[in-house]
Design an enzyme around this catalytic site. Structure first.
Site, PDB file in Angstrom:
ATOM      1  CG  HIS A  60       8.504  -5.904   5.591  1.00 31.18           C
ATOM      2  ND1 HIS A  60       7.613  -6.568   6.396  1.00 31.18           N
ATOM      3  CD2 HIS A  60       7.943  -5.896   4.343  1.00 31.18           C
ATOM      4  CE1 HIS A  60       6.555  -6.943   5.687  1.00 31.18           C
ATOM      5  NE2 HIS A  60       6.734  -6.541   4.446  1.00 31.18           N
ATOM      6  CG  ASP A  78       1.739  -3.941   3.254  1.00 36.92           C
ATOM      7  OD1 ASP A  78       2.178  -3.178   2.394  1.00 36.92           O
ATOM      8  OD2 ASP A  78       1.958  -5.174   3.268  1.00 36.92           O
ATOM      9  CG  HIS A 111       3.333  -8.698   2.882  1.00 34.82           C
ATOM     10  ND1 HIS A 111       3.077  -7.916   1.767  1.00 34.82           N
ATOM     11  CD2 HIS A 111       3.481  -9.963   2.431  1.00 34.82           C
ATOM     12  CE1 HIS A 111       3.076  -8.684   0.686  1.00 34.82           C
ATOM     13  NE2 HIS A 111       3.316  -9.933   1.061  1.00 34.82           N
ATOM     14  CG  ASP A 161       0.572  -5.315  -0.090  1.00 31.58           C
ATOM     15  OD1 ASP A 161      -0.135  -4.734   0.742  1.00 31.58           O
ATOM     16  OD2 ASP A 161       1.766  -5.611   0.124  1.00 31.58           O
TER      17      ASP A 161
END
Length: 309
Positions: free
Chosen positions: A122, A159, A161, A243
């Site tokens: 990120h 991931d 996200h 996740d």
């Protein structure tokens, strides 16, 4: 040839506030799950500024070094914090990713899993966010291109996200194919299909809540693998977030531990066909501790099996 594990005790020194999902226990549980496995175990070095400057400007490094607290906790955004050990941990995480490239290119290991924190996907060019300070995988990919002279690399980010930081850092890098699967809508709100990069080298694959392993396997087989085969990378990077597991508290994708093992198996086999088996995998998310530990173990087992072939 063996699989290597890169980590460092300093990565336990990044301490988020109590109740924060990106906690020290994540790395503890991952390393416990990998105990006893046939791995070449090495300490992650500190990244040097030259490596970080392949992606981040000097202003970003200066700002983080100036902000790093001697005591207490500094909040950088809604969910990103620094404590006295955070910057050193972040330098280890980026340094581990860079060292992993060197190990694979130098023939020290067939593939490498970098078990460090804070995660990286990120972190944007001049903006730490989403628990991340440096773009670990992006930095390592640029290191492979600039220092080792590779012509093309590919990154798969599974991931849950979107890897907005990796996308931002490599937006203008036509030699790096970036593929991200991620739940949408979900933090950070980026990752639409029309976000293609300056050279059309970015592919975002948004997933609806409830996507299960059967559908994900079809996406990997029918979309992701053909894209990578056509690109012909000389190294494959994995942003290994766990996740998307059905038990994770921060999202609603329904992958199982076995799915993560299968995903890794298929991507490692692909690497064996197109880039001599060169794989560097870096830990990203995963916030249910038992699911994270089991999934990371399945991931590494698949890397070990691929490296032994």
């Amino acid at each position: 040839m063996t699989t290597a594990l890169l980590t460092h005790p300093d990565c336990h020194g990044h301490i988020n506030p109590e109740g924060h999902p990106e906690q020290v226990a994540r790395l503890h549980e991952v390393l416990k799950a990998l105990h006893g496995k046939d791995l070449l175990r090495k300490e992650a070095p500190l990244a040097d500024d030259a490596s970080l400057l392949l992606c981040h400007p000097q202003a970003h490094l200066d700002a983080l070094n100036a902000a790093a607290p001697d005591t207490g906790t500094l909040q950088l955004d809604a969910d990103t914090y620094m404590t006295p050990g955070s910057l050193t941990a972040a330098y280890r995480a980026a340094g581990g990713a860079v060292r992993a490239v060197d190990m694979v290119m130098g023939g020290e290991a067939a593939n490498v899993f970098v078990a460090c924190r804070p995660p990286g996907h990120h972190a944007e060019t001049e903006r730490p966010m989403g628990f991340c300070l440096f773009g670990n995988v992006a930095v390592a990919a640029r290191h492979a291109l600039e220092v080792h002279g590779l012509k093309r690399v590919a990154i798969v980010d599974f991931d849950v996200h979107h890897g907005n930081g990796t996308q931002d850092l490599l937006w203008d890098e036509g030699r790096a194919l970036f593929i991200s699967t991620h739940q949408m809508p979900l933090y950070p709100g980026t990752g639409a299909q029309h976000e293609r990069g300056a050279h059309g080298q970015i592919t975002n694959i948004p997933l609806s809540a409830g996507t299960d392993g059967g559908l994900y396997r079809k996406i990997l087989t029918n979309r992701i693998i053909p894209l990578i085969e056509a690109f012909e990378p000389e190294m494959l990077f994995l942003s290994a977030g766990f996740d998307a597991h059905k038990d994770d508290p921060l999202a609603s994708i329904d992958l199982s531990t076995e799915d993560f093992g299968w995903i890794t198996q298929e991507l490692a086999a692909l690497a064996g066909r197109v880039c001599g088996g060169r794989v560097v995998s870096c830990l990203e998310g995963g916030y249910n501790l038992p699911a994270l530990a089991a999934s990371a173990a399945a991931h590494v087992d698949a890397l070990i099996a691929a490296g032994a072939r």
